[in-house]
Design a protein around this motif. Structure first.
Motif, mmCIF file in Angstrom:
data_model
loop_
_atom_site.group_PDB
_atom_site.id
_atom_site.type_symbol
_atom_site.label_atom_id
_atom_site.label_comp_id
_atom_site.label_asym_id
_atom_site.label_seq_id
_atom_site.Cartn_x
_atom_site.Cartn_y
_atom_site.Cartn_z
ATOM 1 N N GLU A 125 0.839 -1.203 0.000
ATOM 2 C CA GLU A 125 0.000 0.000 0.000
ATOM 3 C C GLU A 125 0.871 1.250 0.000
ATOM 4 O OE1 GLU A 125 -4.110 -0.194 1.579
ATOM 5 O OE2 GLU A 125 -3.291 1.141 3.100
ATOM 6 N N SER A 157 -14.533 -0.493 -8.827
ATOM 7 C CA SER A 157 -13.495 0.132 -7.988
ATOM 8 C C SER A 157 -13.815 1.590 -7.718
ATOM 9 C CB SER A 157 -12.130 0.084 -8.677
ATOM 10 O OG SER A 157 -11.889 -1.179 -9.208
ATOM 11 N N PHE A 203 -17.449 1.765 -4.118
ATOM 12 C CA PHE A 203 -16.543 1.703 -2.971
ATOM 13 C C PHE A 203 -15.587 2.892 -2.906
ATOM 14 C CE2 PHE A 203 -17.317 -2.677 -4.627
ATOM 15 C CZ PHE A 203 -18.431 -2.893 -3.843
ATOM 16 N N CYS A 204 -15.856 3.893 -3.730
ATOM 17 C CA CYS A 204 -15.017 5.090 -3.684
ATOM 18 C C CYS A 204 -15.915 6.328 -3.745
ATOM 19 C CB CYS A 204 -14.012 5.035 -4.829
ATOM 20 S SG CYS A 204 -12.918 6.438 -4.886
ATOM 21 N N ARG A 234 -18.977 6.433 -1.410
ATOM 22 C CA ARG A 234 -18.590 6.649 -0.007
ATOM 23 C C ARG A 234 -18.227 8.096 0.268
ATOM 24 N NH1 ARG A 234 -15.534 1.032 1.414
ATOM 25 N NH2 ARG A 234 -17.468 -0.121 1.658
ATOM 26 N N PRO A 247 -12.587 -1.637 0.343
ATOM 27 C CA PRO A 247 -11.901 -0.962 1.458
ATOM 28 C C PRO A 247 -12.860 -0.802 2.644
ATOM 29 C CG PRO A 247 -11.912 0.409 -0.546
ATOM 30 C CD PRO A 247 -12.821 -0.741 -0.802
ATOM 31 N N HIS A 248 -12.288 -0.707 3.815
ATOM 32 C CA HIS A 248 -13.054 -0.519 5.047
ATOM 33 C C HIS A 248 -13.870 0.772 4.945
ATOM 34 C CE1 HIS A 248 -13.715 0.615 9.250
ATOM 35 N NE2 HIS A 248 -13.660 -0.688 9.504
ATOM 36 N N ARG A 249 -15.197 0.660 5.193
ATOM 37 C CA ARG A 249 -16.127 1.753 4.922
ATOM 38 C C ARG A 249 -15.790 3.064 5.657
ATOM 39 N NH1 ARG A 249 -20.760 2.484 7.435
ATOM 40 N NH2 ARG A 249 -22.156 4.050 6.552
ATOM 41 N N LYS A 294 -13.089 3.968 7.218
ATOM 42 C CA LYS A 294 -11.731 4.414 6.901
ATOM 43 C C LYS A 294 -11.726 5.121 5.532
ATOM 44 C CE LYS A 294 -7.263 2.244 6.635
ATOM 45 N NZ LYS A 294 -6.559 0.962 6.485
ATOM 46 N N GLN A 295 -12.492 4.558 4.606
ATOM 47 C CA GLN A 295 -12.574 5.114 3.259
ATOM 48 C C GLN A 295 -13.267 6.482 3.258
ATOM 49 O OE1 GLN A 295 -11.302 4.114 0.481
ATOM 50 N NE2 GLN A 295 -12.644 4.439 -1.245
ATOM 51 N N HIS A 349 -10.937 8.990 4.677
ATOM 52 C CA HIS A 349 -9.898 9.307 3.697
ATOM 53 C C HIS A 349 -10.415 10.289 2.649
ATOM 54 C CE1 HIS A 349 -6.688 8.816 0.762
ATOM 55 N NE2 HIS A 349 -7.601 8.499 -0.132
ATOM 56 N N MET A 350 -11.605 10.026 2.110
ATOM 57 C CA MET A 350 -12.161 10.884 1.062
ATOM 58 C C MET A 350 -12.424 12.292 1.604
ATOM 59 S SD MET A 350 -12.176 8.869 -1.529
ATOM 60 C CE MET A 350 -13.099 9.635 -2.842
#
Lengths: 201, 201
Positions: free
Chosen positions: B14, B138, B142-143, B146, B182-184, B186-187, B190-191
């Motif tokens: 990562e 992707s 999941f991006c 979120r 990815p972990h919800r 956490k994602q 991050h965003m």
């Protein structure tokens, strides 16, 4: 270029951009861009997708390498040209003096990658013309270089980019390429009109 | 996702973006981006090129269709998502209120094309997960979804986009997809950080 190389007869319809024909809007409703390939009842937009389709449909005179890694690298450089070279080229066209100088300097940095990539080879594809040659050939010598010719700037001078200049000569030696080269003065005039239309303050 | 689907063992490193590791800069000096696939001594950048390489190198559980036209169309939609959906998604992330509303409205217009494309099919690829599913999977559920969840806006509501929501459920039923999600929380976190960092006035 690809159809000529493969020996496939075709009918060519020119678009008088920026006025888009109803046919173009019907064939490519999402991007509304040229080129579009119509083969039987199949409608294909986007230059790179068209090249891949032509190569898979007619297997003589291959355009893409067979090896998965070499194929990926051909696509990588085609994408590099499409994204990075076109972008700086367009910026050098529409920006005013200071921005123009910056764009041209950036273009030279990008060309340095291509210079290295074609070193010691007849074509990006190796001994024969391939995917990257067609993408780069359509954009660099017969489009951007003419724009810069119209602006009286040599962005790819022979002493700085000897390999790229040798490559351009090799391209011009191929009949199917020569037949596709747009008329020089007409092309320069067209690019200068585009420049005026989109010019930034 | 592709490697899991094919059953290929791999090591996952990562990157803690925006701080790029010296290894990433060495492997991808031109774009300086993730992902990069290293297979034997071959270094492959760019997600779509990596997917094509994986599919050509390991032929079980095919990702791309064989037919040249269907293959072109899969690449077309993958490119559409990469260029258009990501762009509006990013704009909805970094722009202030008015610009954000415009970007989200545009995102809905783009999603309408995808809604139509997946109608009546389990996946964009048909009966099984394929190229477009992996690219769209992707990026969208999941991006971007979120990100919008973090902003408390539902850009793909079930009543407006029933087919896309059904497709997201189908995706989550696949084990090799579930393992990559990815972990919800956490994602989302991050965003929201990305949003703050690049926020425009």
């Amino acid at each position: 270029m690809a159809l000529k190389l493969k020996g496939i007869p075709y009918e060519y319809l020119e678009e008088a951009l920026p006025d888009k024909s109803p046919l173009l809007l019907e064939l490519n409703p999402i991007h509304k861009k040229v080129p579009v390939l119509v083969h039987n009842d199949r409608i294909l937009p986007e230059s790179h997708l068209i090249l891949e389709y032509i190569d898979q449909t007619w297997s003589n005179n291959p355009i893409l390498p067979q090896d998965p890694y070499e194929k990926a690298m051909a696509r990588f450089w085609a994408q590099f040209i499409d994204e990075q070279i076109i972008t700086v080229g367009f910026r050098s066209l529409v920006q005013a003096e200071k921005g123009r100088e910056v764009a041209i300097e950036e273009a030279r940095e990008k060309f340095a990658f291509l210079e290295k990539e074609v070193t010691g080879k007849d074509f990006f594809g190796g001994k024969t013309i391939g995917f990257v040659d067609m993408v780069a050939g359509s954009i660099i010598p017969f489009c951007l270089a003419r724009l810069w010719e119209g602006m009286r700037i040599d962005v790819i001078p022979e002493d700085e980019f000897p390999e790229l200049n040798r490559w351009i000569k090799n391209l011009k030696d191929i009949e199917s390429v020569r037949e596709c080269i747009p008329h020089r003065e007409k092309q320069i005039e067209h690019m200068m009109k585009v420049s005026e239309r989109y010019k930034l303050a």
